[in-house]
Design a protein around this motif. Structure first.
Motif, short mmCIF file in Angstrom:
data_model
loop_
_atom_site.label_atom_id
_atom_site.label_comp_id
_atom_site.label_asym_id
_atom_site.label_seq_id
_atom_site.Cartn_x
_atom_site.Cartn_y
_atom_site.Cartn_z
N UNK A 1 0.84 -1.22 0.00
CA UNK A 1 0.00 0.00 0.00
C UNK A 1 0.86 1.25 0.00
N UNK A 2 0.36 2.29 -0.67
CA UNK A 2 0.82 3.65 -0.42
C UNK A 2 -0.20 4.25 0.54
N UNK A 3 0.22 4.56 1.76
CA UNK A 3 -0.70 5.10 2.76
C UNK A 3 -1.01 6.56 2.48
N UNK A 4 -2.20 6.99 2.91
CA UNK A 4 -2.65 8.37 2.64
C UNK A 4 -1.96 9.35 3.60
N UNK A 5 -1.08 10.19 3.06
CA UNK A 5 -0.26 11.06 3.89
C UNK A 5 -1.04 12.00 4.79
N UNK A 6 -2.11 12.62 4.26
CA UNK A 6 -2.75 13.61 5.13
C UNK A 6 -3.57 12.97 6.25
N UNK A 7 -4.09 11.78 6.00
CA UNK A 7 -4.76 11.04 7.08
C UNK A 7 -3.74 10.75 8.19
N UNK A 8 -2.54 10.32 7.78
CA UNK A 8 -1.50 9.99 8.76
C UNK A 8 -0.96 11.24 9.46
N UNK A 9 -1.06 12.41 8.81
CA UNK A 9 -0.59 13.62 9.49
C UNK A 9 -1.45 13.89 10.72
N UNK A 10 -2.70 13.45 10.71
CA UNK A 10 -3.58 13.59 11.88
C UNK A 10 -3.42 12.40 12.83
N UNK A 11 -3.53 11.18 12.27
CA UNK A 11 -3.64 9.99 13.12
C UNK A 11 -2.31 9.27 13.35
N UNK A 12 -1.26 9.69 12.62
CA UNK A 12 -0.01 8.95 12.70
C UNK A 12 -0.14 7.61 11.97
N UNK A 13 0.87 6.75 12.15
CA UNK A 13 0.77 5.44 11.48
C UNK A 13 0.98 4.26 12.42
N UNK A 14 0.81 4.49 13.70
CA UNK A 14 0.93 3.37 14.65
C UNK A 14 -0.10 2.27 14.35
#
Ligand code: SF4
Length: 385
Positions: free
Chosen positions: A189-202
């Protein structure tokens, strides 16, 4: 412009294109989750620059596309009430409901307004105390903090003529749903950067381990995407699983604790229905009981609605990466941005709209790296008739 030109740089892009070609030894299928990434990929022809072994499939990360038809129909019902001012982001107005869309309600006299922030709705509510202002709160984790802030402010400032119609969805459960399907072809997967800017990637780490996939959190510019693809292919070739972060300039592993705290104050996790996909457990937000008086569904008692989907639309398959838009028999024929049969043709992040607007109807299109990464669309868009 700093933080833009370097991510559209042709030399950097060509270098990454070559690097991907040098490391790939076998076929890989990678899904970009976010519709914004899909648009960059199609606009710049990035998928067509890759070696034949690397296939990109498009994911469910378009909030307008996955908002269930029931919610669209409920929005239309609420917006039709005389004493309601219905506010929404612009894309939602053209999404087809079972019988109408919100533009038709506006055209027939309904007070439907386009806003750019849910906080604007609070001003509208204060200016119109004898009417109820309803905001259509759709989106992924990215928009949740602003929507939570609007509800929190409404409670604090006692703006009781404000309500939200909530259709918030969450990315990791959708990725899990795709990975647990027996039909899926996704290997990374390429993860969605702006979602991760809020929720992180833990939250992505156990997912990567459980399903043995690499996930690369990725930005939205062409060089971001090529670098994300390079990192993902490298992990696949090396047999590595786990989460890598290409978008470190915007994303920290833990995300934004402040934004997460605001979301937790107002919302709680619930099961959510996704248009074309079905119900995914724990994949959305709803208002906590302390805020339920701002829940438009309860306030307007819009109960069960009878929905009617187009029998021709295969957008659910498109959103799960099973089919590509131009494989839909209606694509560019019965279904165009002016006469959409499904939300994926309307939304600015929809995969069908991307294929249509950037000319993927043209079979003969063969872009070269230099023609696609100089800041121009890869293909001359088709005329919109
Ligand atoms: S082209 Fe239109 S009908 Fe086909 S999947 Fe996309 S939105 Fe649905």
């Amino acid at each position: 412009m700093k933080f833009q030109a370097e991510y559209r740089d042709l030399v950097a892009a060509k270098k990454l294109q070559r690097a991907i070609g040098e490391i790939v030894t076998q076929p890989w299928t990678i899904m970009e989750v976010c519709g914004g990434q899909t648009h960059t990929i199609v606009r710049y022809g990035i998928d067509e620059l890759l070696p034949d072994e690397v296939e990109l499939v498009h994911g469910p990360g378009c909030p307008v596309c996955v908002t269930p038809l029931e919610l669209i129909d409920k929005a239309i019902e609420i917006a039709s009430c005389d004493d309601v001012i219905f506010c929404s982001f612009g894309d939602m107005l053209r999404v087809p409901g079972s019988r109408h869309d919100l533009f038709e309600i506006k055209a027939s006299g309904g007070d439907v307004r386009i806003v750019y922030s849910p906080l604007d709705c609070l001003k509208v509510a204060e200016q119109n105390p004898d009417r109820t202002v309803v905001f259509f709160a759709v989106g992924f984790e990215t928009t949740a903090p602003a929507n939570a802030m609007a509800v929190w402010q409404a409670k604090k400032r006692r703006i009781d003529n404000f309500a939200v119609l909530v259709s918030h969805v969450l990315v990791p459960p959708a990725m899990e749903s795709i990975l647990s399907s027996p039909n899926h072809r996704v290997q990374g997967f390429l993860g969605a950067g702006h979602v991760c800017s809020v929720m992180g990637y833990e939250d992505y780490e156990p997912l990567a381990t459980r399903y043995q996939v690499p996930i690369v959190v990725t930005g939205f510019e062409p060089v971001d995407l090529l670098e994300g693809i390079y990192r993902c292919v490298r992990m696949l070739e090396q047999g590595k699983i786990g989460v890598d972060n290409q978008y470190a300039r915007a994303v920290k592993r833990e995300g934004s604790r402040v934004a997460q705290g605001l979301i937790k104050e107002v919302f709680e996790v619930t099961d959510r229905k996704w248009r074309g996909i079905g119900t995914i457990p724990h994949s959305g937000f709803r208002l906590r009981s302390e805020y339920e008086r701002f829940d438009a569904e309860q306030r307007f008692a819009v109960g069960d609605v009878q929905v009617r989907e187009s029998s021709k639309c295969i957008s659910g398959m498109v959103l799960q990466g099973i089919h590509k838009p131009h494989e839909c028999p209606a694509f560019g024929k019965e279904c165009t941005p002016e006469h959409p049969l499904g939300a994926t043709m309307v939304s600015s992040e929809g995969a069908c709209a991307a294929y249509y607007n950037y000319g993927r109807l043209l079979e003969s299109h063969q872009p070269s790296c230099s023609s696609t990464l100089a800041g121009k669309p890869a293909i001359v868009p088709l005329p919109t008739d």
